[in-house]
Design an enzyme around this catalytic site. Structure first.
Site, PDB file in Angstrom:
ATOM      1  N   GLY A  47      -0.143  13.889  -2.614  1.00  0.00           N
ATOM      2  CA  GLY A  47      -1.563  13.704  -2.897  1.00  0.00           C
ATOM      3  C   GLY A  47      -1.718  12.673  -3.990  1.00  0.00           C
ATOM      4  O   GLY A  47      -0.740  12.268  -4.630  1.00  0.00           O
ATOM      5  N   PRO A  75      -9.340  -1.335   8.355  1.00  0.00           N
ATOM      6  CA  PRO A  75      -8.499  -0.204   8.776  1.00  0.00           C
ATOM      7  C   PRO A  75      -7.045  -0.664   8.828  1.00  0.00           C
ATOM      8  O   PRO A  75      -6.755  -1.752   9.310  1.00  0.00           O
ATOM      9  CB  PRO A  75      -8.992   0.142  10.188  1.00  0.00           C
ATOM     10  CG  PRO A  75     -10.006  -0.860  10.549  1.00  0.00           C
ATOM     11  CD  PRO A  75     -10.281  -1.764   9.382  1.00  0.00           C
ATOM     12  N   ASP A  88       0.813  -1.226   0.000  1.00  0.00           N
ATOM     13  CA  ASP A  88       0.000   0.000   0.000  1.00  0.00           C
ATOM     14  C   ASP A  88       0.845   1.274   0.000  1.00  0.00           C
ATOM     15  O   ASP A  88       0.439   2.289   0.557  1.00  0.00           O
ATOM     16  CB  ASP A  88      -0.955   0.020   1.214  1.00  0.00           C
ATOM     17  CG  ASP A  88      -1.830  -1.216   1.244  1.00  0.00           C
ATOM     18  OD1 ASP A  88      -2.209  -1.674   0.154  1.00  0.00           O
ATOM     19  OD2 ASP A  88      -2.120  -1.712   2.344  1.00  0.00           O
ATOM     20  N   GLN A 140       2.312  -5.699  -3.537  1.00  0.00           N
ATOM     21  CA  GLN A 140       2.655  -5.839  -2.120  1.00  0.00           C
ATOM     22  C   GLN A 140       3.940  -5.051  -1.809  1.00  0.00           C
ATOM     23  O   GLN A 140       4.346  -4.206  -2.593  1.00  0.00           O
ATOM     24  CB  GLN A 140       2.807  -7.303  -1.708  1.00  0.00           C
ATOM     25  CG  GLN A 140       1.501  -8.079  -1.663  1.00  0.00           C
ATOM     26  CD  GLN A 140       1.041  -8.589  -3.009  1.00  0.00           C
ATOM     27  OE1 GLN A 140       1.773  -9.234  -3.720  1.00  0.00           O
ATOM     28  NE2 GLN A 140      -0.191  -8.296  -3.368  1.00  0.00           N
ATOM     29  N   LYS A 178       2.235   2.513  -4.989  1.00  0.00           N
ATOM     30  CA  LYS A 178       3.030   2.121  -6.150  1.00  0.00           C
ATOM     31  C   LYS A 178       2.312   2.433  -7.460  1.00  0.00           C
ATOM     32  O   LYS A 178       2.929   2.834  -8.432  1.00  0.00           O
ATOM     33  CB  LYS A 178       3.321   0.605  -6.105  1.00  0.00           C
ATOM     34  CG  LYS A 178       4.113   0.178  -4.891  1.00  0.00           C
ATOM     35  CD  LYS A 178       4.220  -1.350  -4.783  1.00  0.00           C
ATOM     36  CE  LYS A 178       2.945  -2.038  -4.394  1.00  0.00           C
ATOM     37  NZ  LYS A 178       2.488  -1.840  -3.024  1.00  0.00           N
ATOM     38  N   THR A 235      -9.860  -4.928   0.941  1.00  0.00           N
ATOM     39  CA  THR A 235     -10.732  -5.488   1.986  1.00  0.00           C
ATOM     40  C   THR A 235     -11.399  -4.421   2.852  1.00  0.00           C
ATOM     41  O   THR A 235     -12.219  -4.752   3.706  1.00  0.00           O
ATOM     42  CB  THR A 235      -9.914  -6.407   2.917  1.00  0.00           C
ATOM     43  OG1 THR A 235      -8.843  -5.640   3.482  1.00  0.00           O
ATOM     44  CG2 THR A 235      -9.332  -7.584   2.159  1.00  0.00           C
ATOM     45  N   ASP A 253       2.128  14.558   2.680  1.00  0.00           N
ATOM     46  CA  ASP A 253       1.140  15.517   3.224  1.00  0.00           C
ATOM     47  C   ASP A 253       0.423  14.962   4.460  1.00  0.00           C
ATOM     48  O   ASP A 253      -0.117  15.720   5.248  1.00  0.00           O
ATOM     49  CB  ASP A 253       0.093  15.860   2.158  1.00  0.00           C
ATOM     50  CG  ASP A 253      -0.571  14.600   1.600  1.00  0.00           C
ATOM     51  OD1 ASP A 253       0.165  13.661   1.213  1.00  0.00           O
ATOM     52  OD2 ASP A 253      -1.808  14.537   1.575  1.00  0.00           O
ATOM     53  N   ASN A 264      -4.777  -9.758  -4.574  1.00  0.00           N
ATOM     54  CA  ASN A 264      -4.572  -9.246  -3.215  1.00  0.00           C
ATOM     55  C   ASN A 264      -4.050  -7.809  -3.283  1.00  0.00           C
ATOM     56  O   ASN A 264      -4.117  -7.065  -2.306  1.00  0.00           O
ATOM     57  CB  ASN A 264      -3.600 -10.132  -2.408  1.00  0.00           C
ATOM     58  CG  ASN A 264      -2.336 -10.514  -3.177  1.00  0.00           C
ATOM     59  OD1 ASN A 264      -2.230 -10.243  -4.371  1.00  0.00           O
ATOM     60  ND2 ASN A 264      -1.408 -11.143  -2.497  1.00  0.00           N
ATOM     61  N   ALA A 265      -3.520  -7.425  -4.431  1.00  0.00           N
ATOM     62  CA  ALA A 265      -3.029  -6.063  -4.627  1.00  0.00           C
ATOM     63  C   ALA A 265      -4.199  -5.123  -4.873  1.00  0.00           C
ATOM     64  O   ALA A 265      -5.199  -5.512  -5.472  1.00  0.00           O
ATOM     65  CB  ALA A 265      -2.085  -6.028  -5.824  1.00  0.00           C
ATOM     66  N   GLY A 266      -4.062  -3.914  -4.416  1.00  0.00           N
ATOM     67  CA  GLY A 266      -5.073  -2.892  -4.713  1.00  0.00           C
ATOM     68  C   GLY A 266      -4.348  -1.630  -5.109  1.00  0.00           C
ATOM     69  O   GLY A 266      -3.821  -0.927  -4.261  1.00  0.00           O
ATOM     70  N   HIS A 267      -4.261  -1.354  -6.407  1.00  0.00           N
ATOM     71  CA  HIS A 267      -3.490  -0.207  -6.869  1.00  0.00           C
ATOM     72  C   HIS A 267      -4.439   0.894  -7.345  1.00  0.00           C
ATOM     73  O   HIS A 267      -5.295   0.664  -8.182  1.00  0.00           O
ATOM     74  CB  HIS A 267      -2.515  -0.633  -7.969  1.00  0.00           C
ATOM     75  CG  HIS A 267      -1.464  -1.579  -7.455  1.00  0.00           C
ATOM     76  ND1 HIS A 267      -0.500  -2.139  -8.227  1.00  0.00           N
ATOM     77  CD2 HIS A 267      -1.239  -2.060  -6.199  1.00  0.00           C
ATOM     78  CE1 HIS A 267       0.275  -2.921  -7.482  1.00  0.00           C
ATOM     79  NE2 HIS A 267      -0.169  -2.890  -6.252  1.00  0.00           N
ATOM     80  N   THR A 268      -4.255   2.077  -6.782  1.00  0.00           N
ATOM     81  CA  THR A 268      -5.146   3.187  -7.089  1.00  0.00           C
ATOM     82  C   THR A 268      -4.454   4.138  -8.056  1.00  0.00           C
ATOM     83  O   THR A 268      -3.312   4.525  -7.829  1.00  0.00           O
ATOM     84  CB  THR A 268      -5.505   3.941  -5.787  1.00  0.00           C
ATOM     85  OG1 THR A 268      -6.028   2.994  -4.869  1.00  0.00           O
ATOM     86  CG2 THR A 268      -6.540   5.030  -6.040  1.00  0.00           C
TER      87      THR A 268
HETATM   88  P1  IMO Z   1      -0.650  -3.897  -2.554  1.00  0.00           P
HETATM   89  O1  IMO Z   1      -0.160  -4.353  -3.884  1.00  0.00           O
HETATM   90  C1  IMO Z   1      -1.052  -4.574   1.720  1.00  0.00           C
HETATM   91  C2  IMO Z   1      -1.163  -8.730   3.135  1.00  0.00           C
HETATM   92  C3  IMO Z   1      -2.481  -9.195   3.743  1.00  0.00           C
HETATM   93  C4  IMO Z   1      -1.974 -10.214   4.739  1.00  0.00           C
HETATM   94  C5  IMO Z   1      -0.809 -10.866   3.990  1.00  0.00           C
HETATM   95  C6  IMO Z   1      -1.157 -12.167   3.290  1.00  0.00           C
HETATM   96  O2  IMO Z   1      -1.922  -3.151  -2.567  1.00  0.00           O
HETATM   97  O3  IMO Z   1       0.446  -3.184  -1.824  1.00  0.00           O
HETATM   98  P2  IMO Z   1      -2.511 -12.737   1.070  1.00  0.00           P
HETATM   99  O4  IMO Z   1      -3.960 -12.492   0.710  1.00  0.00           O
HETATM  100  O5  IMO Z   1      -1.545 -12.108   0.134  1.00  0.00           O
HETATM  101  O6  IMO Z   1      -2.214 -14.192   1.324  1.00  0.00           O
HETATM  102  O7  IMO Z   1      -2.341 -12.014   2.506  1.00  0.00           O
HETATM  103  O8  IMO Z   1      -0.381  -9.913   3.036  1.00  0.00           O
HETATM  104  N1  IMO Z   1      -1.276  -8.154   1.773  1.00  0.00           N
HETATM  105  C7  IMO Z   1      -1.204  -6.840   1.501  1.00  0.00           C
HETATM  106  N2  IMO Z   1      -1.113  -5.781   2.316  1.00  0.00           N
HETATM  107  N3  IMO Z   1      -1.065  -4.372   0.397  1.00  0.00           N
HETATM  108  C8  IMO Z   1      -1.129  -5.435  -0.445  1.00  0.00           C
HETATM  109  O9  IMO Z   1      -0.993  -5.295  -1.789  1.00  0.00           O
HETATM  110  C9  IMO Z   1      -1.253  -6.726   0.098  1.00  0.00           C
HETATM  111  N4  IMO Z   1      -1.380  -7.964  -0.422  1.00  0.00           N
HETATM  112  C10 IMO Z   1      -1.383  -8.830   0.610  1.00  0.00           C
HETATM  113  O10 IMO Z   1      -3.156  -8.142   4.373  1.00  0.00           O
HETATM  114  O11 IMO Z   1      -1.454  -9.563   5.858  1.00  0.00           O
HETATM  115 MG    MG Z   2      -3.197  -2.557  -1.135  1.00  0.00          MG
END
Ligand code: IMO
Ligand code: MG
Length: 432
Positions: A418, A307, A13, A227, A16, A304, A336, A38-42
């Site tokens: 920002g 928090p 997070d 990640q 990236k 997800t 910021d 599992n990644a969330g890229h904005t």
């Molecule tokens: P981005 O790309 C933050 C964390 C999960 C959990 C651990 C294992 O947005 O940075 P998983 O589902 O991968 O087996 O979960 O890894 N996790 C992340 N935390 N950003 C992510 O991706 C993550 N992808 C997995 O919260 O602790």
């Molecule tokens: Mg993320």
């Protein structure tokens, strides 16, 4: 300069997606090579905000070829949903998206296993996975017997493979299920996945061959890490990690492109630290400071909505992951957010049993026991989200950046204040 990598140096997070989006302008190809949804890229462009999970952040520039390489685990329903949502908003997704035939496919049993196993098995504290089936799919990849790759979905024996695997998985799930009746239907799954396979077919290719041709031809390739390096399966805070090599070491294995082509590694850090899910976090601030950061940084998971845990910048951890990932320069994001705090702390060392060290421990129990040694710096009270040149930042903010750079041992090349593309400052000269 053929290949650049963007790697998160914390627990994910780090924003990236924003840096990848900016850099795509100068690249021909953007590659996701590990992890999955599992990644969330904005990515924010103008008044539009896009959330991407699997599709590379280069998708908003039609000229750029986006590649999901073989090291990724891919949920077909998820990627189709992502494609549909982008297309509905006018983003072009056609030949510009390529999916590796080597990528392993996530099936319904992986979701079930993720849910059932994370509840039971990490001696007290759950990993707190994103429940996207990531770990179970990688486990089957390494185990081989129950693995299905994207290319396998087009082979003559796909139906029989599904029947065979579902039979075994129903036994395994019954054993894991503590009385829950989880029963998977092979016919239903086969039919559903055949439909996915047909829709995905135009995108499926041998991306290893494509990327090798590209780097040999001198094309500019951008590798988009998912990640963060502290979540790396081999070098992170095991077992509270993800199931892939999310540090710089994962680029070659995941993409098939040898490390010698990577000419620049950009390490992304937040100006503070966050973590989502379980595991130790030495600089965590479960107090007003943490809440200030969470509120101002909107620190809730993209995937997800959990928090995020928030805390001070940990220079011991960031120095470790910068070295591990071969980082050349840093991008410091969300500067910021810590504005208006009276003072800021940076963790410069760990104290372990009365001894000071800047080494990052290999065992999670040792990391739990460290006492962070802090250096305190005066905070700045001004809002800085409108600032467009590093030189125009308040002196205290520049001192903070300089100290981060000194402790991590890498120059700061990019500073972000920002989410918008405009809210990005580059140290001179601009990154190539
Ligand atoms: P981005 O790309 C933050 C964390 C999960 C959990 C651990 C294992 O947005 O940075 P998983 O589902 O991968 O087996 O979960 O890894 N996790 C992340 N935390 N950003 C992510 O991706 C993550 N992808 C997995 O919260 O602790
Ligand atoms: Mg993320």
């Amino acid at each position: 300069m053929p290949a650049t990598c963007v790697i998160g140096l914390q627990w994910g997070d780090e924003a990236k997606g924003k840096i990848v989006d900016l850099l795509t302008e100068r690249h021909d190809i953007v590659v996701r090579y590990q992890g999955g949804a599992n990644a969330g890229h904005t990515v924010v462009t103008g008044d539009q905000t896009y959330k991407l999970s699997l599709i590379p952040s280069g998708i908003f520039r039609p000229r750029v070829q986006c590649v999901v390489a073989g090291g990724v685990v891919l949920n077909p329903a998820g990627i189709l949903e992502e494609i549909d949502a982008l297309v509905a908003r006018g983003v072009q997704v056609g030949d510009n998206l390529m999916l590796s035939d080597r990528a392993h496919v996530i099936f319904p049993w992986h979701f079930e296993e993720d849910r059932l196993i994370d509840q039971q098995c990490t001696s007290g504290e759950a990993i707190g996975t994103t429940l996207r089936g990531i770990g179970p799919c990688y486990r089957d990849k390494v185990g081989r017997s129950f693995a299905v790759r994207l290319g396998d979905m087009y082979r003559y024996d796909f139906h029989d493979r599904i029947v065979q695997i579902v039979q075994a998985k129903n036994h395994i799930l019954a054993g894991l299920g503590s009385g829950e009746d989880v029963h998977l239907d092979a016919v239903e799954i086969f039919q559903q996945y055949q439909q996915y396979a047909q829709r995905l077919k135009p995108h499926v290719a041998d991306t290893t061959a494509y990327l090798l041709d590209a780097v040999e031809a001198g094309k500019n390739v951008l590798f988009e890490g998912a990640q963060g390096a502290l979540l790396d399966i081999d070098h992170g805070t095991f077992p509270f990690v993800t199931s892939s090599n999310s540090s710089g070491v994962g680029v070659s294995a995941g993409s098939g492109v040898p490390g010698c082509y990577v000419t620049k590694v950009i390490g992304i850090v937040k100006a503070y630290t966050t973590r989502v899910g379980g595991g130790p976090f030495p600089t965590e601030q479960d107090n007003d400071v943490g809440q200030h950061i969470r509120d101002r940084g909107n620190e809730y998971g993209t995937v997800t909505r959990r928090p995020r845990r928030c805390g001070w910048f940990d220079a011991v951890a960031a120095r470790y992951t910068a070295r591990l990932s071969g980082v050349d320069v840093l991008a410091v994001m969300l500067l910021d957010v810590p504005s208006q705090l009276p003072e800021l702390k940076i963790c410069t060392a760990y104290e372990v049993g009365g001894r000071r060290t800047t080494d990052f421990p290999s065992h999670v129990d040792d990391l739990r026991r460290v006492v962070p040694v802090y250096e305190t710096m005066p905070g700045w009270q001004e809002e800085i989200s409108h600032v467009r040149r590093i030189a125009d930042l308040p002196q205290k903010a520049r001192n903070y950046l300089d100290r981060i750079s000194e402790l991590v041992g890498r120059p700061v090349e990019v500073v972000s204040v920002g989410a918008d593309r405009e809210q990005t400052m580059f140290a001179e000269p601009k990154p190539s």
